[in-house]
Design a protein around this motif. Sequence first.
Motif, short mmCIF file in Angstrom:
data_model
loop_
_atom_site.label_atom_id
_atom_site.label_comp_id
_atom_site.label_asym_id
_atom_site.label_seq_id
_atom_site.Cartn_x
_atom_site.Cartn_y
_atom_site.Cartn_z
N CYS A 52 41.03 24.49 38.24
CA CYS A 52 40.53 25.41 37.22
C CYS A 52 39.97 26.70 37.83
CB CYS A 52 39.47 24.74 36.37
SG CYS A 52 40.14 23.54 35.21
N ALA A 53 39.12 26.55 38.84
CA ALA A 53 38.51 27.74 39.46
C ALA A 53 39.58 28.60 40.12
CB ALA A 53 37.46 27.31 40.49
N LEU A 54 40.55 27.95 40.74
CA LEU A 54 41.63 28.69 41.38
C LEU A 54 42.43 29.48 40.34
CD1 LEU A 54 43.06 29.19 44.10
CD2 LEU A 54 44.55 27.26 43.58
N ALA A 55 42.70 28.84 39.19
CA ALA A 55 43.46 29.50 38.13
C ALA A 55 42.70 30.70 37.56
CB ALA A 55 43.78 28.50 37.01
N ALA A 56 41.36 30.66 37.63
CA ALA A 56 40.54 31.74 37.08
C ALA A 56 40.17 32.78 38.13
CB ALA A 56 39.27 31.15 36.46
N SER A 57 40.74 32.67 39.32
CA SER A 57 40.34 33.56 40.41
C SER A 57 40.74 35.02 40.18
CB SER A 57 40.97 33.08 41.73
OG SER A 57 40.45 31.84 42.10
N ALA A 58 41.88 35.22 39.53
CA ALA A 58 42.44 36.58 39.48
C ALA A 58 42.44 37.22 38.09
CB ALA A 58 43.86 36.57 40.03
N VAL A 59 42.68 36.43 37.04
CA VAL A 59 42.90 37.03 35.71
C VAL A 59 41.67 37.77 35.17
CG1 VAL A 59 43.53 36.61 33.30
CG2 VAL A 59 44.75 35.44 35.13
N PRO A 60 40.48 37.13 35.09
CA PRO A 60 39.32 37.87 34.57
C PRO A 60 38.98 39.08 35.43
CG PRO A 60 38.87 35.51 34.63
CD PRO A 60 40.13 35.73 35.40
N ALA A 61 39.11 38.94 36.76
CA ALA A 61 38.81 40.06 37.65
C ALA A 61 39.76 41.22 37.41
CB ALA A 61 38.90 39.60 39.11
N THR A 62 41.05 40.90 37.25
CA THR A 62 42.05 41.94 37.02
C THR A 62 41.80 42.69 35.71
OG1 THR A 62 43.70 40.68 38.25
CG2 THR A 62 44.52 42.41 36.79
N LEU A 63 41.56 41.93 34.65
CA LEU A 63 41.32 42.55 33.34
C LEU A 63 40.03 43.39 33.37
CD1 LEU A 63 42.28 39.63 30.93
CD2 LEU A 63 43.60 41.67 31.47
N SER A 64 39.03 42.90 34.10
CA SER A 64 37.77 43.65 34.20
C SER A 64 37.98 44.97 34.92
CB SER A 64 36.72 42.81 34.94
OG SER A 64 36.41 41.63 34.22
N ALA A 65 38.77 44.94 35.99
CA ALA A 65 39.04 46.17 36.75
C ALA A 65 39.82 47.17 35.92
CB ALA A 65 39.81 45.83 38.03
N VAL A 66 40.84 46.71 35.21
CA VAL A 66 41.64 47.59 34.36
C VAL A 66 40.77 48.17 33.25
CG1 VAL A 66 43.59 47.71 32.75
CG2 VAL A 66 43.81 46.42 34.89
N SER A 67 39.87 47.34 32.70
CA SER A 67 38.95 47.81 31.66
C SER A 67 37.99 48.86 32.19
CB SER A 67 38.16 46.63 31.10
OG SER A 67 37.10 47.06 30.28
N ASN A 68 37.43 48.61 33.37
CA ASN A 68 36.52 49.55 34.02
C ASN A 68 37.17 50.93 34.12
OD1 ASN A 68 35.08 51.08 35.96
ND2 ASN A 68 34.45 49.26 37.07
N LEU A 69 38.42 50.96 34.56
CA LEU A 69 39.13 52.23 34.72
C LEU A 69 39.49 52.85 33.38
CD1 LEU A 69 41.37 51.20 37.73
CD2 LEU A 69 39.55 52.90 37.77
N ALA A 70 39.90 52.03 32.42
CA ALA A 70 40.30 52.56 31.11
C ALA A 70 39.15 53.29 30.44
CB ALA A 70 40.79 51.42 30.22
N LYS A 71 37.93 52.77 30.60
CA LYS A 71 36.77 53.40 29.99
C LYS A 71 36.44 54.74 30.65
CE LYS A 71 34.01 49.85 30.37
NZ LYS A 71 32.78 49.01 30.28
N ARG A 72 37.02 54.97 31.82
CA ARG A 72 36.75 56.22 32.54
C ARG A 72 37.98 57.12 32.58
NH1 ARG A 72 33.71 52.27 33.70
NH2 ARG A 72 31.52 52.62 34.12
N GLY A 73 38.91 56.89 31.66
CA GLY A 73 40.06 57.78 31.53
C GLY A 73 41.13 57.56 32.57
N VAL A 74 41.16 56.37 33.19
CA VAL A 74 42.24 56.02 34.13
C VAL A 74 42.95 54.81 33.57
CG1 VAL A 74 42.85 55.52 36.52
CG2 VAL A 74 40.76 56.80 36.02
N LEU A 75 44.20 54.99 33.15
CA LEU A 75 44.92 53.92 32.48
C LEU A 75 46.03 53.39 33.38
CD1 LEU A 75 45.22 55.51 28.94
CD2 LEU A 75 43.55 53.83 29.71
N PHE A 76 45.97 52.10 33.69
CA PHE A 76 47.03 51.43 34.44
C PHE A 76 47.82 50.56 33.49
CE2 PHE A 76 44.69 52.81 38.07
CZ PHE A 76 45.60 52.80 39.13
N LYS A 77 49.14 50.55 33.65
CA LYS A 77 49.99 49.74 32.77
C LYS A 77 49.93 48.26 33.12
CE LYS A 77 53.12 53.39 31.36
NZ LYS A 77 54.49 53.90 31.32
#
Length: 636
Positions: A295-320
């Motif tokens: 379970c922990a291994l499966a959660a290693s990347a997805v929340p972190a990735t979405l959080s990083a993309v969100s962080n950038l989106a709120k600052r006008g940097v949009l990644f596809k």
Amino acid sequence: MTCQHNETNEHSHSHEHDHGKLPVILFFVGLAAFILALFIDAGLVKNMLYVVAMLFAGYHIIEEGVMDTISATKAKGKFTPNVHILMTLAALGAMIIGDFQEGALLIVIFAAAHFLEDYAEGKSRREITNLMELNPTEARLLKADGSTEIVAVSELKIGDQLQVLNGDQIATDGRILAGYSSIDESAINGESIPREKTEGDEVFGGTMNGTGSFTMEVTKDSSETVFSKILELVNQSQSNLTKTATRIQKLEPTYVKTVLVLVPIFILLGPVIFSWDWRESFYRGMVFLTVASPCALAASAVPATLSAVSNLAKRGVLFKGGAYLSNLVEVKAIAFDKTGTLTEGKPQVTDYFFETEEAEQAYIDIIVGMEKTANHPLANAILEKFDSQDELDLDVENQIGKGLVTNYAGVAYRIGKPASFTDIPNDVVLLNQRYADEGKTVVYFSENEEVKGLIAMMDVPNEAAKKVISYLQTQGIHTTMITGDAERTGQAVGKQLGMDEVIGNVLPENKAEIVKGQQAAYGPVAMLGDGVNDAPALVQADIGIAMGEGTDIAIDVADAVLMQNDLTKLSYAHRVAKRLDKIVWQNIYFSLAVILLLVVLNIFGKMNLPLGVIAHEGSTILVILNGLRLLLPIKD
């Protein structure tokens, strides 16, 4: 939802179930049954309550474990289990050996932690999808008789006129016909300072009007607005994961199958190697089944990735998608289009000189009067630089090969290229040579064909560009400026910025070949351009990044978009990408270490089912919370 990643296509997207409030209600019913069982002595009733607790509290876990395994197996034509099946089998195994209480406790703890994990991981998704709530749904349609009608945005047609009152959300992209206001465009470009808008200016759907009011004309269909394209891009980013996340998801069924094979071997070898009795060996096998769940291994990347993309989106940097963001860490070279990317995109007067200081203002009045009749970027630069004291109404002629020519008070004046003049003072010649070496465009000003002064202009470097180039070089990234300007002009700008390489005289169609050459020389390459004439190069690059203040063309063409012409967002994105990579690998190493530790403790008899579940779920929550740190802004 953690421990719930099924491959829905070849790219392995996260699969989520939405049962509404039913699982939560059933969980509390199961929890009540478990607590009640603790106070009952009768063995049969007690065990029946534990079974009720397992079935109700673990309803969603059992259903997802069994039903998803069946559906995935049918879809792929081969046995494709998920991690929830491990917990279901562990609880069933505890019942088989008569440990009803431990089996029920396992499910109750796992289910409770599951809801916490779901909330934590959902936070990163909510952060990135809160833009959806800003999607406008209604507009004030201005009718022919002057009245207004509230209509759905989907009903609007190009050419319709809308009334926008103070505090309104702008319904769609358009152009102001009358009125004035300040508009909060942070949903489009990440810029918190409102922009002043008046007649003729563009406005974007999804942005918020300030205190003014205006009438606007619809210029785009609601499905083609900048904001709708941003929403489409945000949706893509949630399914396009990093290579590491995708690899973990693809390995999940194989990992689970391996555990299912190892458990019976572990149980059979227990009495032989460790001298356990069969009951002890079976119990240890159930603990192994629990703590080895990834379970922990499966959660290693997805929340972190979405959080990083969100962080950038709120600052006008949009990644596809996270894949493009993670690729940014691997980039070894970045190619920049010069105009509008590294520079302001329009010439500015940098230097000027007049032979007679006393006559300077009189000459400026004449120059302004002449340039007011012209319509080209150099004229605009001159008019922005100089203010006239006397407004002169001059009869100006644009003569081919000579430039602008006029007569005033019986004197002939001319503004033109240096090569068109012959009577030139030596000091003007020397200045011209110096400015030309600096990549500046020079024009001469003459009185009766005798040169009296010069004006030097240049498309000046973006204020942030030098700082960003310096940062990239500290990261070992080769920087190249590609420009269609003459080599000398390009080198002059490149020297100011500290570029590693400058390539001048480049046609738009040749930029892609240059990027290809850089890929061969350095490895992964990113390309920054304006998203229009740089399209082939943006596509050729490993990451195409478009500069553009909310331009839909840029959003269509690139893998990432800087919604303002702010290069500092590039270095910020690189820092976020580096932190994402670091956090994901922290999570992976931590997850594997916890699994290994729990398995070893189980072998030595230092682990039971409830403790195993607490440690297992605790590690999963820690991994998710570690990933959510990427929602926080990164400071310089």
